[in-house]
Structure formats: C-alpha cells, structure tokens
Design a protein around this motif. Structure first.
Motif, short mmCIF file in Angstrom:
data_model
loop_
_atom_site.label_atom_id
_atom_site.label_comp_id
_atom_site.label_asym_id
_atom_site.label_seq_id
_atom_site.Cartn_x
_atom_site.Cartn_y
_atom_site.Cartn_z
N GLY A 19 0.73 -1.13 -0.08
CA GLY A 19 0.03 0.04 -0.01
C GLY A 19 0.77 1.18 0.11
N SER A 20 2.07 1.16 0.05
CA SER A 20 2.86 2.46 0.19
C SER A 20 2.90 3.09 -1.05
N GLY A 21 3.08 2.28 -2.13
CA GLY A 21 2.81 3.02 -3.63
C GLY A 21 1.61 3.36 -3.75
N ASP A 22 0.37 3.14 -3.20
CA ASP A 22 -0.87 3.65 -3.56
C ASP A 22 -0.91 4.81 -2.62
N VAL A 23 -0.52 5.03 -1.51
CA VAL A 23 -0.48 6.38 -0.99
C VAL A 23 0.25 7.41 -1.83
N LEU A 24 1.42 7.07 -2.35
CA LEU A 24 2.19 7.90 -3.17
C LEU A 24 1.27 8.36 -4.28
N THR A 25 0.64 7.48 -4.90
CA THR A 25 -0.12 7.95 -6.07
C THR A 25 -1.28 8.96 -5.67
N GLY A 26 -1.88 8.71 -4.52
CA GLY A 26 -2.81 9.88 -4.03
C GLY A 26 -2.18 11.24 -3.85
N ILE A 27 -1.02 11.03 -3.15
CA ILE A 27 -0.34 12.38 -3.11
C ILE A 27 0.10 13.04 -3.97
N ILE A 28 0.76 12.68 -4.93
CA ILE A 28 0.85 13.32 -6.04
C ILE A 28 -0.16 13.65 -7.11
N THR A 29 -1.22 12.76 -7.03
CA THR A 29 -2.46 13.20 -7.62
C THR A 29 -2.96 14.55 -6.80
N SER A 30 -3.04 14.54 -5.55
CA SER A 30 -3.67 15.70 -4.90
C SER A 30 -2.79 16.90 -5.09
N LEU A 31 -1.57 16.93 -5.25
CA LEU A 31 -0.72 17.95 -5.42
C LEU A 31 -0.99 18.63 -6.85
N MET A 32 -0.97 17.53 -7.83
CA MET A 32 -1.48 18.14 -9.26
C MET A 32 -2.99 18.69 -9.27
N ALA A 33 -3.87 18.39 -8.47
CA ALA A 33 -5.25 18.96 -8.59
C ALA A 33 -4.91 20.28 -7.71
N GLN A 34 -3.95 20.42 -6.95
CA GLN A 34 -3.97 21.65 -6.31
C GLN A 34 -3.33 22.65 -7.24
N GLY A 35 -2.83 22.50 -8.20
CA GLY A 35 -2.44 23.37 -9.19
C GLY A 35 -0.86 23.15 -9.39
N TYR A 36 -0.09 22.38 -8.68
CA TYR A 36 1.27 22.17 -8.74
C TYR A 36 1.53 21.35 -10.14
N LYS A 37 2.40 21.97 -10.87
CA LYS A 37 2.88 21.30 -12.07
C LYS A 37 3.31 19.62 -11.81
N PRO A 38 3.09 18.98 -12.81
CA PRO A 38 3.55 17.70 -12.56
C PRO A 38 5.02 17.19 -12.37
N GLU A 39 5.89 18.29 -12.90
CA GLU A 39 7.11 18.11 -12.48
C GLU A 39 7.49 18.40 -10.96
N ALA A 40 6.70 19.52 -10.57
CA ALA A 40 6.68 19.85 -8.98
C ALA A 40 6.10 18.86 -8.19
N ALA A 41 4.95 18.61 -8.51
CA ALA A 41 4.22 17.60 -7.87
C ALA A 41 4.90 16.14 -7.57
N SER A 42 5.44 15.76 -8.54
CA SER A 42 6.07 14.33 -8.29
C SER A 42 7.19 14.40 -7.57
N VAL A 43 7.81 15.41 -7.73
CA VAL A 43 9.34 15.73 -6.67
C VAL A 43 8.97 15.91 -5.29
N ALA A 44 7.95 16.95 -5.22
CA ALA A 44 7.68 17.03 -3.71
C ALA A 44 6.73 15.98 -3.32
N GLY A 45 6.04 15.34 -4.11
CA GLY A 45 5.11 14.24 -3.47
C GLY A 45 5.88 12.88 -2.88
N VAL A 46 7.03 12.81 -3.70
CA VAL A 46 8.06 11.74 -3.41
C VAL A 46 8.51 12.17 -2.05
#
Length: 506
Positions: free
Chosen positions: A441-468
């Motif tokens: 489930g660890s990876g599922d949580v990461l998917t949720g975090i990155i998706t959430s950040l992108m929804a909040q307006g962070y660009k995919p490049e920033a959302a992925s680095v910050a999310g990780v």
C-alpha cells in the motif's frame, strides 16, 4: 543539492584554486581535517588503524589525515604505494614530507614494487585512500586482491571520496567484488551520482559529505542534470494557505482505484490524497465498494462503476483538475478496455501506478497516447515489465531517461533514493524514506499524494518531486511510532499531513 559529475567537480575544484587563491594542498588539508574528525568522533584510539594511500591526491588526503590521527593518539600503520619510487603526484609528495615531520612514532611502508599485505582483523579500522574519482580503469592485479582482503578481514573500512575502484558516475565496466567495500564513504564536498544507485549500495555503505569550502559561485554557476532533493527544496515549492481560502481553491481530484479483493488500495490512495490537501476527492470504484469507501474514507465522494466487482468504465463524469489511476484496479478485460479508452481520450496529465502500468505493459501502444506530463510511478519490477528487463539499477535509470524523453512523461522510479526522471533529462533523487516503507500500500499512498498536489495546481514536475519527498518523510514519521517492522500503508497515509507540517514549519 546539486549532484555533479566527476568532470564538474574537477572544474569546481580548479575554479576554487584559480579564483579564490586557495592552494590545492590547502584543500587537501581541509579534507584531511574532516576525515580525521570523523574517525575521532566515531572510533576509539585503542583500535589499530591501517591506512592505504595511493600515489594521487586521494593518497595525499589519507597521508595528512594520518598525521592528524597520529597526533591524536591513534596507532597508525601506513602503506604508501609509490611504484618505482617516483609515482607520487605533486600534492602527494608534499603530504608525504609533512607526514615525515611528525614527531610521534608510526609505521610507514613505502611500496615501490611488491609488498606483503598486513594481517587485518575485525578490530582494525582501515582508511582507504588508494584511488579517488580520478581512476580511469577498473581495478586489476594486486589492487583487486587488496580490496577483497579488506572485505574478507571484517575490518571497518572507511573510504575517502569514493570506495577505491568505484567510478563517481557510471559503473557498467566494474566488477563489484573487485571494488573496495566500505562501511562508510566520506565524500569530499558532494555525494557522487553512483551513490544513489542500488548496484553500489554494498560498496558505498553509509555516506557522509565533508564540506571543504569549494567556491560557492562555481557551484551555483555549474549546470547539472542531477539533484538531491532536501527539505528546503520542497519547502520552496509548497505554497502556504491563505486565510480566506476554501476547499474550492485546492482542486478536484479523481482516483480510479479498487476492485473485488483490492479495495484497500483505493482506501490508501484516497487517504494519501486527502492528507496532502486536495479540496475535493472523488473515488471511482466498482459498485460493491460503496460501503467500504464511505466507512473508511468518509471525506471522499464515491463514484460507483456500473459493474459490481470491477471497473468497466473510466470516463470522468465531471471536470477534474487531476486524475490518478491504477491502484488495485486489476487486469480484468473490461478494466483493460476502460483504461484504454481513458488514456486515448484524456488530454490532461495523469498519474498512473500499479495495475495501470501493468495494463500498459501488455499493450505498449498506449504509451503513444499518454498525455504529455503524465506521471508513471513504477518500482523496478513494474519498470522492467514495461520497458524490458534491465541488467542493473544503472541501466534502468538510463532507460528511464530515454523513455521519459521519448514519450514526454515523468517517471518516478521508486527505490531507496527514488529517482524522478523528467523529459528534459533532469533527475531528482529523493533524500527521505526508510525500509519501513517496504510494505503493501505504500505506493498507493504515493499515487494519492501526487494526484492531490497536481489537483491543487502544482505542475506535474513539481508535484512528483515534492510528493515523493513528502511520502518518504511520512514513512519516517510513521516508523518513529511503529518501528521499521510495524508500518502499514495506512500509517504512511495518516502521517502525510504531519510530514507537510514539518516541511513548512522547520
């Protein structure tokens, strides 16, 4: 933090010497002070210390460090490799002369041809100063025997800059058993690219950076595609929330997740998304998942599929700022068809994980339809199913760079130092995380975090680095409570909010 190539570091070193009036031997003294300081801090002078010094500047570091340690009370035996009596570099000769001026007795053997190696035991400390990043070819001959002797002895091995025999950048040519296996590597000024690849973990051991004051200007002006992501980098990206904001300001996300027997994946992805601040979250799952989602993640809206136990339609019913797909969806034919349709019709970047990646692996033509900027989050096994079996972590990273550039997607290659690979060729290695996160489930949580950040307006490049980074820090927080054995995916999700708070307030 920038991660520089060996050539970059050599240029920065030269710029420091030329531009700031610092001599090369002064830089060696700075490195030696750090090396000696580390040994003094962590080890008792009662343990015998054997120093292997090469003929270059790595050897010079070892000789000056030996001088400091002798003066501090260590029993030091030094083997200096000076073949034919004239192979020492200029700085190594200077260091050698300084060492000879030490008044405290010590053992020094200058090896000009052949030598009998000392008997090493588990009680010994070994300082490896044979070869640094200037090495051009893999170790051979007697040096391979010496490297194996160090490891077989059980002695505590400390390497200067890099373990002798390891290149600072790429290491496809080396044979691991011929390289010095260090317990600790004391990197001079910067960690090396090779430290972040799993292939080299047993060689590098634990690494520590010794700051020797190289030119800040040269560091800032030197470009590199490689970065090590630390707290201040993520703090600079995350935006504070305004007092008069509402949930409408923080985006709408859609998670397409879950199937019969795998609804936990949907729950964990949803909790990760909510704990990382999305304004509104909708989870699309099979119809039977209604009671599970409403009881386990009451804050999320539920979008039921027309099928009871699998997802058969992934068409978004509303406009969402970000879509994440894959956790627990399974590989049912209906689900495959729904995923195919989603990929071919989606115009906005998506986050794709788990079974989403496995569906693509079975139909690689879908890669051509991925919206540019989409984020793929494979672990090593998923990556190899997608893009072919790779012989090493190094080969996998190079392949990820190729794929990212070709398809204009971001690849989050999960591991100890998760590497976020961008189409522009930049790679961001993550600094957070713990073995406790090797849990379902660890990876599922990461998917949720990155998706959430992108929804909040962070660009995919920033959302992925910050999310990780957030995900790894949440794992550390969870491990502090539950220990490395006891962390679950839900623990990581629940710690996500505290991880963000820690980043923004410290």
């Amino acid at each position: 933090m920038k991660i520089f190539t060996t050539d970059n570091i050599r240029a920065i070193d030269r710029a420091t010497i030329d531009g700031e009036g610092v001599s090369s031997i002064e830089l060696i003294h700075r490195a030696a002070e750090g090396i000696a300081g580390h040994i003094l801090k962590h080890y008792s002078p009662s343990r015998p210390l054997v120093v292997f010094a090469g003929s270059g500047n790595n050897g010079a570091d070892a000789l000056i460090a030996s001088k400091y340690l002798i003066e501090a009370g260590f029993r030091v035996s030094i083997l200096l490799f000076n073949f034919n009596g004239n192979s020492l570099s200029r700085d190594c000769r200077i260091a050698y002369q300084e060492l000879l001026q030490t008044e405290t007795p010590f053992d020094l053997t200058e090896i000009r041809d052949r030598a009998e190696l000392p008997m090493l035991t588990p009680d010994h400390i070994v300082l490896d100063g044979l070869f640094g990043t200037g090495l051009r070819d893999p170790l051979s001959g007697g040096f391979t025997i010496l490297s194996r002797t160090m490891w077989d002895s059980g002695a505590t091995v400390i390497s200067i800059d890099v373990p002798s025999g390891l290149f600072g950048d790429w290491n496809a040519r080396i044979i691991a058993r011929d390289v010095v296996h260090a317990h600790t590597t004391l990197a001079i000024q910067f960690p090396r690219l090779s430290f972040f690849l799993a292939d080299n973990a047993d060689l590098v051991g634990r690494w520590e950076v010794l700051d020797i004051g190289l030119s800040r200007r040269a560091i800032e002006e030197t470009d590199t595609p490689y970065y090590y992501v630390e707290r201040e980098d993520v703090r600079a990206v995350l935006k504070p929330r305004q007092p008069f904001s509402s949930k409408a300001d923080y985006g709408q996300a859609l998670l397409i997740a879950g199937s019969y027997g795998m609804m936990g994946a949907a729950v964990m992805a949803a909790r990760g998304a909510l704990r990382s601040g999305v304004g509104k979250l909708t989870v699309h799952s099979p119809r039977f998942g209604f009671s599970i989602m409403q009881s386990q993640v009451a804050e999320a809206l539920f979008s039921p599929d027309k099928n009871d136990i699998v997802i058969s339609d992934m068409t978004p019913r509303f406009t969402y700022n970000a879509v994440g797909v894959g956790p627990g969806i399974g590989l049912n034919d209906a689900t495959r068809g729904a995923f195919d349709s989603l990929v071919k019709n989606m115009k906005r970047p998506m986050v794709i994980d788990a079974d989403g990646l496995n569906i693509i692996a079975a139909n690689m033509a879908l890669m051509d339809h991925l919206p540019p900027g989409s984020v793929l989050t494979p672990h090593a096994g998923e990556f190899d199913r997608l893009f072919g079996a790779q012989s090493s972590a190094e080969a996998r990273l190079l392949k990820a760079l190729e794929i990212s550039r070709k398809y204009k997607v971001i690849i989050v290659l999960k591991g100890r130092y998760t590497a976020t690979v961008r189409p522009d060729g930049k790679v961001f290695f993550n600094s957070t995380g713990t073995p406790a996160m090797a849990t379902p489930g660890s990876g599922d949580v990461l998917t949720g975090i990155i998706t959430s950040l992108m929804a909040q307006g962070y660009k995919p490049e920033a959302a992925s680095v910050a999310g990780v980074y957030i995900h790894g820090l949440a794992g550390e927080i969870a491990a502090a409570t539950h220990g490395e054995y006891g962390v679950t995916g839900l623990d990581i999700a629940e710690a996500t909010g505290r991880a963000i708070k820690s980043i923004m307030t410290t």
